[in-house]
Design a protein around this motif. Structure first.
Motif, PDB file in Angstrom:
ATOM      1  N   ASP A   1      17.228  17.911  13.910  1.00  0.00           N
ATOM      2  CA  ASP A   1      17.544  18.474  12.601  1.00  0.00           C
ATOM      3  C   ASP A   1      17.080  17.447  11.585  1.00  0.00           C
ATOM      4  OD1 ASP A   1      19.477  20.917  13.116  1.00  0.00           O
ATOM      5  OD2 ASP A   1      20.025  19.324  14.524  1.00  0.00           O
ATOM      6  N   GLY A   2      16.327  17.884  10.569  1.00  0.00           N
ATOM      7  CA  GLY A   2      15.847  16.906   9.612  1.00  0.00           C
ATOM      8  C   GLY A   2      15.335  17.500   8.324  1.00  0.00           C
ATOM      9  N   THR A   3      14.965  16.594   7.444  1.00  0.00           N
ATOM     10  CA  THR A   3      14.359  16.963   6.165  1.00  0.00           C
ATOM     11  C   THR A   3      13.246  15.974   5.852  1.00  0.00           C
ATOM     12  OG1 THR A   3      15.914  15.619   4.909  1.00  0.00           O
ATOM     13  CG2 THR A   3      16.511  17.936   5.222  1.00  0.00           C
ATOM     14  N   CYS A   4      12.259  16.446   5.095  1.00  0.00           N
ATOM     15  CA  CYS A   4      11.173  15.585   4.613  1.00  0.00           C
ATOM     16  C   CYS A   4      10.980  15.840   3.123  1.00  0.00           C
ATOM     17  CB  CYS A   4       9.852  15.869   5.332  1.00  0.00           C
ATOM     18  SG  CYS A   4       9.844  15.450   7.079  1.00  0.00           S
ATOM     19  N   THR A   5      10.633  14.809   2.398  1.00  0.00           N
ATOM     20  CA  THR A   5      10.353  14.922   0.969  1.00  0.00           C
ATOM     21  C   THR A   5       8.965  14.355   0.699  1.00  0.00           C
ATOM     22  OG1 THR A   5      12.683  14.653   0.396  1.00  0.00           O
ATOM     23  CG2 THR A   5      11.086  14.238  -1.358  1.00  0.00           C
ATOM     24  N   THR A   6       8.159  15.133  -0.025  1.00  0.00           N
ATOM     25  CA  THR A   6       6.826  14.665  -0.410  1.00  0.00           C
ATOM     26  C   THR A   6       6.985  13.573  -1.454  1.00  0.00           C
ATOM     27  OG1 THR A   6       5.880  16.842   0.024  1.00  0.00           O
ATOM     28  CG2 THR A   6       4.604  15.364  -1.399  1.00  0.00           C
ATOM     29  N   THR A   7       6.366  12.421  -1.194  1.00  0.00           N
ATOM     30  CA  THR A   7       6.470  11.290  -2.115  1.00  0.00           C
ATOM     31  C   THR A   7       5.163  11.018  -2.844  1.00  0.00           C
ATOM     32  OG1 THR A   7       5.937   9.748  -0.336  1.00  0.00           O
ATOM     33  CG2 THR A   7       8.267  10.164  -0.777  1.00  0.00           C
ATOM     34  N   TRP A   8       4.051  11.557  -2.320  1.00  0.00           N
ATOM     35  CA  TRP A   8       2.751  11.323  -2.945  1.00  0.00           C
ATOM     36  C   TRP A   8       1.833  12.487  -2.623  1.00  0.00           C
ATOM     37  CZ3 TRP A   8      -2.211  10.540  -0.824  1.00  0.00           C
ATOM     38  CH2 TRP A   8      -3.185  10.121  -1.741  1.00  0.00           C
ATOM     39  N   VAL A   9       1.075  12.936  -3.625  1.00  0.00           N
ATOM     40  CA  VAL A   9       0.051  13.958  -3.445  1.00  0.00           C
ATOM     41  C   VAL A   9      -1.222  13.437  -4.095  1.00  0.00           C
ATOM     42  CG1 VAL A   9      -0.642  16.333  -3.942  1.00  0.00           C
ATOM     43  CG2 VAL A   9       1.771  15.812  -3.497  1.00  0.00           C
ATOM     44  N   ASN A  10      -2.317  13.433  -3.338  1.00  0.00           N
ATOM     45  CA  ASN A  10      -3.612  12.990  -3.844  1.00  0.00           C
ATOM     46  C   ASN A  10      -4.063  13.977  -4.924  1.00  0.00           C
ATOM     47  OD1 ASN A  10      -6.340  12.449  -4.284  1.00  0.00           O
ATOM     48  ND2 ASN A  10      -6.766  12.073  -2.123  1.00  0.00           N
ATOM     49  N   PRO A  11      -4.294  13.523  -6.161  1.00  0.00           N
ATOM     50  CA  PRO A  11      -4.688  14.452  -7.225  1.00  0.00           C
ATOM     51  C   PRO A  11      -6.046  15.116  -6.965  1.00  0.00           C
ATOM     52  CG  PRO A  11      -4.654  12.186  -8.025  1.00  0.00           C
ATOM     53  CD  PRO A  11      -4.132  12.162  -6.637  1.00  0.00           C
ATOM     54  N   LYS A  12      -6.885  14.499  -6.125  1.00  0.00           N
ATOM     55  CA  LYS A  12      -8.201  15.077  -5.821  1.00  0.00           C
ATOM     56  C   LYS A  12      -8.161  16.017  -4.625  1.00  0.00           C
ATOM     57  CE  LYS A  12     -10.587  11.108  -7.708  1.00  0.00           C
ATOM     58  NZ  LYS A  12     -11.449   9.976  -7.437  1.00  0.00           N
ATOM     59  N   ASP A  13      -7.098  15.949  -3.816  1.00  0.00           N
ATOM     60  CA  ASP A  13      -6.968  16.797  -2.632  1.00  0.00           C
ATOM     61  C   ASP A  13      -5.485  16.973  -2.352  1.00  0.00           C
ATOM     62  OD1 ASP A  13      -6.956  18.096  -0.199  1.00  0.00           O
ATOM     63  OD2 ASP A  13      -8.025  16.524   0.887  1.00  0.00           O
ATOM     64  N   THR A  14      -4.893  18.082  -2.825  1.00  0.00           N
ATOM     65  CA  THR A  14      -3.444  18.266  -2.706  1.00  0.00           C
ATOM     66  C   THR A  14      -2.993  18.443  -1.265  1.00  0.00           C
ATOM     67  OG1 THR A  14      -3.648  20.640  -3.145  1.00  0.00           O
ATOM     68  CG2 THR A  14      -3.171  19.203  -5.030  1.00  0.00           C
ATOM     69  N   ASN A  15      -3.931  18.577  -0.299  1.00  0.00           N
ATOM     70  CA  ASN A  15      -3.549  18.602   1.107  1.00  0.00           C
ATOM     71  C   ASN A  15      -3.316  17.192   1.648  1.00  0.00           C
ATOM     72  OD1 ASN A  15      -3.617  21.397   1.468  1.00  0.00           O
ATOM     73  ND2 ASN A  15      -5.829  21.353   1.699  1.00  0.00           N
ATOM     74  N   ASP A  16      -3.798  16.183   0.926  1.00  0.00           N
ATOM     75  CA  ASP A  16      -3.624  14.781   1.322  1.00  0.00           C
ATOM     76  C   ASP A  16      -2.319  14.299   0.703  1.00  0.00           C
ATOM     77  OD1 ASP A  16      -3.992  12.209   2.220  1.00  0.00           O
ATOM     78  OD2 ASP A  16      -5.528  11.713   0.748  1.00  0.00           O
ATOM     79  N   GLN A  17      -1.296  14.119   1.548  1.00  0.00           N
ATOM     80  CA  GLN A  17       0.041  13.833   1.054  1.00  0.00           C
ATOM     81  C   GLN A  17       0.711  12.754   1.884  1.00  0.00           C
ATOM     82  OE1 GLN A  17       2.349  17.451   1.265  1.00  0.00           O
ATOM     83  NE2 GLN A  17       0.569  18.702   0.817  1.00  0.00           N
ATOM     84  N   ALA A  18       1.835  12.294   1.382  1.00  0.00           N
ATOM     85  CA  ALA A  18       2.724  11.409   2.137  1.00  0.00           C
ATOM     86  C   ALA A  18       4.134  11.962   2.005  1.00  0.00           C
ATOM     87  CB  ALA A  18       2.656   9.981   1.606  1.00  0.00           C
ATOM     88  N   GLU A  19       4.877  11.892   3.100  1.00  0.00           N
ATOM     89  CA  GLU A  19       6.257  12.355   3.097  1.00  0.00           C
ATOM     90  C   GLU A  19       7.140  11.310   3.757  1.00  0.00           C
ATOM     91  OE1 GLU A  19       6.058  17.158   3.368  1.00  0.00           O
ATOM     92  OE2 GLU A  19       6.051  16.071   5.255  1.00  0.00           O
ATOM     93  N   VAL A  20       8.373  11.223   3.290  1.00  0.00           N
ATOM     94  CA  VAL A  20       9.384  10.399   3.954  1.00  0.00           C
ATOM     95  C   VAL A  20      10.332  11.380   4.639  1.00  0.00           C
ATOM     96  CG1 VAL A  20      10.894  10.227   1.915  1.00  0.00           C
ATOM     97  CG2 VAL A  20      11.026   8.510   3.731  1.00  0.00           C
ATOM     98  N   CYS A  21      10.631  11.093   5.907  1.00  0.00           N
ATOM     99  CA  CYS A  21      11.423  12.020   6.709  1.00  0.00           C
ATOM    100  C   CYS A  21      12.600  11.309   7.369  1.00  0.00           C
ATOM    101  CB  CYS A  21      10.552  12.642   7.800  1.00  0.00           C
ATOM    102  SG  CYS A  21       9.149  13.569   7.140  1.00  0.00           S
ATOM    103  N   VAL A  22      13.688  12.048   7.526  1.00  0.00           N
ATOM    104  CA  VAL A  22      14.883  11.585   8.224  1.00  0.00           C
ATOM    105  C   VAL A  22      15.265  12.680   9.217  1.00  0.00           C
ATOM    106  CG1 VAL A  22      17.297  10.897   8.007  1.00  0.00           C
ATOM    107  CG2 VAL A  22      15.665  10.278   6.214  1.00  0.00           C
ATOM    108  N   VAL A  23      15.403  12.291  10.486  1.00  0.00           N
ATOM    109  CA  VAL A  23      15.669  13.269  11.544  1.00  0.00           C
ATOM    110  C   VAL A  23      16.784  12.753  12.443  1.00  0.00           C
ATOM    111  CG1 VAL A  23      14.663  14.539  13.493  1.00  0.00           C
ATOM    112  CG2 VAL A  23      13.241  13.950  11.540  1.00  0.00           C
TER     113      VAL A  23
END
Length: 184
Positions: free
Chosen positions: A99-121
Protein backbone atom coordinates in the motif's frame (compact mmCIF):
# COMPACT_ATOMS: atom_id res chain seq x y z
CA UNK A 1 20.47 31.20 2.48
CA UNK A 2 20.87 29.02 5.55
CA UNK A 3 18.95 25.74 5.34
CA UNK A 4 18.36 23.63 8.40
CA UNK A 5 18.91 20.14 6.96
CA UNK A 6 17.73 18.42 10.12
CA UNK A 7 14.27 19.99 9.90
CA UNK A 8 13.94 18.91 6.26
CA UNK A 9 15.08 15.38 7.04
CA UNK A 10 12.68 15.04 9.97
CA UNK A 11 9.48 15.81 8.06
CA UNK A 12 6.77 13.23 8.75
CA UNK A 13 6.58 10.38 6.27
CA UNK A 14 2.90 11.10 5.79
CA UNK A 15 3.91 14.35 4.09
CA UNK A 16 5.47 12.35 1.29
CA UNK A 17 2.88 10.65 -0.89
CA UNK A 18 3.52 7.75 -3.23
CA UNK A 19 2.85 8.02 -6.97
CA UNK A 20 2.86 5.96 -10.08
CA UNK A 21 1.24 2.83 -8.79
CA UNK A 22 2.41 0.77 -11.69
CA UNK A 23 5.93 1.79 -10.77
CA UNK A 24 5.60 0.82 -7.12
CA UNK A 25 4.48 -2.68 -6.42
CA UNK A 26 7.07 -3.86 -3.97
CA UNK A 27 6.86 -7.47 -2.79
CA UNK A 28 7.87 -9.91 -0.05
CA UNK A 29 7.75 -13.68 0.32
CA UNK A 30 5.96 -15.97 2.76
CA UNK A 31 8.43 -18.82 3.14
CA UNK A 32 11.45 -16.60 3.93
CA UNK A 33 9.34 -14.66 6.43
CA UNK A 34 8.28 -17.83 8.23
CA UNK A 35 11.87 -19.07 8.19
CA UNK A 36 13.07 -15.77 9.62
CA UNK A 37 10.57 -16.01 12.47
CA UNK A 38 11.78 -19.53 13.26
CA UNK A 39 15.43 -18.37 13.49
CA UNK A 40 15.01 -16.82 16.92
CA UNK A 41 11.94 -18.08 18.72
CA UNK A 42 13.36 -17.01 22.10
CA UNK A 43 13.00 -13.35 21.17
CA UNK A 44 9.79 -11.47 20.51
CA UNK A 45 11.78 -9.47 17.96
CA UNK A 46 13.15 -12.24 15.74
CA UNK A 47 14.97 -10.50 12.90
CA UNK A 48 15.60 -11.21 9.27
CA UNK A 49 19.39 -11.34 8.80
CA UNK A 50 21.14 -10.57 5.51
CA UNK A 51 18.74 -12.25 3.13
CA UNK A 52 17.43 -11.68 -0.37
CA UNK A 53 13.75 -12.27 -1.10
CA UNK A 54 12.21 -12.17 -4.57
CA UNK A 55 8.49 -11.43 -4.86
CA UNK A 56 6.07 -10.59 -7.63
CA UNK A 57 3.52 -7.79 -7.42
CA UNK A 58 0.29 -7.31 -9.32
CA UNK A 59 -1.41 -3.92 -9.24
CA UNK A 60 -4.84 -4.32 -7.64
CA UNK A 61 -6.04 -0.72 -7.31
CA UNK A 62 -4.73 2.70 -8.31
CA UNK A 63 -6.16 6.21 -8.05
CA UNK A 64 -4.50 9.32 -9.47
CA UNK A 65 -4.94 12.80 -8.02
CA UNK A 66 -3.64 15.24 -10.67
CA UNK A 67 -2.95 18.88 -9.96
CA UNK A 68 -4.21 19.72 -13.48
CA UNK A 69 -7.09 17.29 -14.15
CA UNK A 70 -7.05 16.43 -17.84
CA UNK A 71 -3.79 18.34 -18.31
CA UNK A 72 -0.13 17.47 -18.40
CA UNK A 73 1.85 16.08 -15.47
CA UNK A 74 2.65 18.65 -12.78
CA UNK A 75 4.55 18.98 -9.55
CA UNK A 76 2.27 17.76 -6.76
CA UNK A 77 0.45 15.06 -8.76
CA UNK A 78 -0.26 12.10 -6.47
CA UNK A 79 -1.05 8.43 -6.92
CA UNK A 80 -2.34 6.02 -4.28
CA UNK A 81 -2.15 2.28 -4.92
CA UNK A 82 -2.44 -1.25 -3.59
CA UNK A 83 -0.79 -4.34 -5.03
CA UNK A 84 -1.04 -8.03 -4.22
CA UNK A 85 2.25 -9.80 -3.53
CA UNK A 86 3.06 -13.33 -4.61
CA UNK A 87 5.90 -15.71 -4.06
CA UNK A 88 5.66 -16.93 -7.65
CA UNK A 89 5.39 -15.17 -11.01
CA UNK A 90 2.20 -17.11 -11.92
CA UNK A 91 0.19 -15.30 -9.24
CA UNK A 92 -0.34 -18.27 -6.95
CA UNK A 93 0.56 -18.28 -3.26
CA UNK A 94 -0.43 -14.72 -2.28
CA UNK A 95 1.78 -13.67 0.63
CA UNK A 96 0.77 -10.08 1.28
CA UNK A 97 0.20 -6.68 -0.21
CA UNK A 98 1.74 -3.27 -0.72
CA UNK A 99 0.00 0.00 0.00
CA UNK A 100 1.55 3.31 -0.93
CA UNK A 101 1.50 6.77 -2.40
CA UNK A 102 3.80 8.73 -4.71
CA UNK A 103 4.05 12.47 -5.27
CA UNK A 104 5.54 14.07 -8.37
CA UNK A 105 8.35 16.38 -7.27
CA UNK A 106 9.78 17.39 -10.66
CA UNK A 107 8.53 17.55 -14.25
CA UNK A 108 10.89 18.33 -17.13
CA UNK A 109 9.43 21.44 -18.84
CA UNK A 110 10.67 20.15 -22.23
CA UNK A 111 9.22 16.63 -21.77
CA UNK A 112 6.38 16.24 -19.25
CA UNK A 113 6.85 12.44 -19.37
CA UNK A 114 10.29 12.93 -17.77
CA UNK A 115 9.49 13.16 -14.07
CA UNK A 116 10.67 12.39 -10.57
CA UNK A 117 8.49 11.08 -7.77
CA UNK A 118 9.02 10.42 -4.08
CA UNK A 119 7.23 7.30 -2.87
CA UNK A 120 6.40 5.70 0.48
CA UNK A 121 5.20 2.09 0.55
CA UNK A 122 4.27 -0.39 3.27
CA UNK A 123 4.65 -4.11 2.60
CA UNK A 124 2.29 -6.16 4.75
CA UNK A 125 3.64 -9.71 5.03
CA UNK A 126 3.33 -12.70 7.31
CA UNK A 127 5.16 -11.84 10.51
CA UNK A 128 5.26 -8.07 10.06
CA UNK A 129 5.51 -5.07 7.80
CA UNK A 130 8.33 -3.38 5.90
CA UNK A 131 8.44 0.33 5.19
CA UNK A 132 10.15 1.49 2.00
CA UNK A 133 10.69 4.93 0.53
CA UNK A 134 12.67 6.65 -2.18
CA UNK A 135 12.73 8.35 -5.55
CA UNK A 136 11.67 7.13 -8.97
CA UNK A 137 13.19 8.91 -11.95
CA UNK A 138 12.57 8.84 -15.68
CA UNK A 139 9.77 8.51 -18.14
CA UNK A 140 7.14 7.45 -15.62
CA UNK A 141 4.37 7.16 -18.19
CA UNK A 142 6.44 4.85 -20.40
CA UNK A 143 5.57 1.28 -21.02
CA UNK A 144 7.32 -0.43 -19.40
CA UNK A 145 7.97 2.00 -16.53
CA UNK A 146 11.61 2.34 -15.42
CA UNK A 147 13.26 0.12 -12.82
CA UNK A 148 14.01 1.69 -9.46
CA UNK A 149 15.80 1.16 -6.15
CA UNK A 150 14.29 2.31 -2.85
CA UNK A 151 15.51 2.14 0.75
CA UNK A 152 14.03 -0.06 3.43
CA UNK A 153 13.52 2.36 6.30
CA UNK A 154 12.21 0.01 8.99
CA UNK A 155 9.56 -2.50 9.87
CA UNK A 156 7.55 -4.34 12.47
CA UNK A 157 7.52 -7.91 13.80
CA UNK A 158 10.22 -10.04 12.15
CA UNK A 159 11.21 -6.91 10.22
CA UNK A 160 11.76 -4.77 13.33
CA UNK A 161 14.55 -2.27 12.56
CA UNK A 162 14.99 -3.69 9.06
CA UNK A 163 17.40 -1.98 6.70
CA UNK A 164 18.40 -2.64 3.12
CA UNK A 165 16.96 -1.93 -0.29
CA UNK A 166 14.30 -2.99 -2.76
CA UNK A 167 15.00 -3.21 -6.51
CA UNK A 168 11.94 -3.30 -8.79
CA UNK A 169 11.72 -4.33 -12.45
CA UNK A 170 8.64 -4.25 -14.67
CA UNK A 171 7.75 -7.72 -15.98
CA UNK A 172 4.32 -6.96 -17.49
CA UNK A 173 1.48 -4.45 -17.47
CA UNK A 174 0.86 -3.67 -13.79
CA UNK A 175 3.34 -6.38 -12.77
CA UNK A 176 6.74 -6.06 -11.08
CA UNK A 177 9.46 -8.31 -9.75
CA UNK A 178 10.85 -7.08 -6.43
CA UNK A 179 14.24 -8.10 -5.14
CA UNK A 180 14.35 -7.28 -1.44
CA UNK A 181 17.85 -7.21 0.03
CA UNK A 182 17.52 -7.20 3.83
CA UNK A 183 20.47 -6.27 6.03
CA UNK A 184 20.53 -6.91 9.76
Amino acid sequence: MNINLRSHMMRPIRAACLGTATVLVTLLACAPVAAAAAEDTASSHAKVHDRVITLFGVLAQQTRFPVNPGGTAAQGDRTAFRSDLFYDEQGKNRVGQTDGTCTTTWVNPKDTNDQAEVCVVTYSLPGGQLTVQGMIFGNLTASPPPSFDNAITGGTGVFDRARGMVHADTIGVGERRFTIDLDN
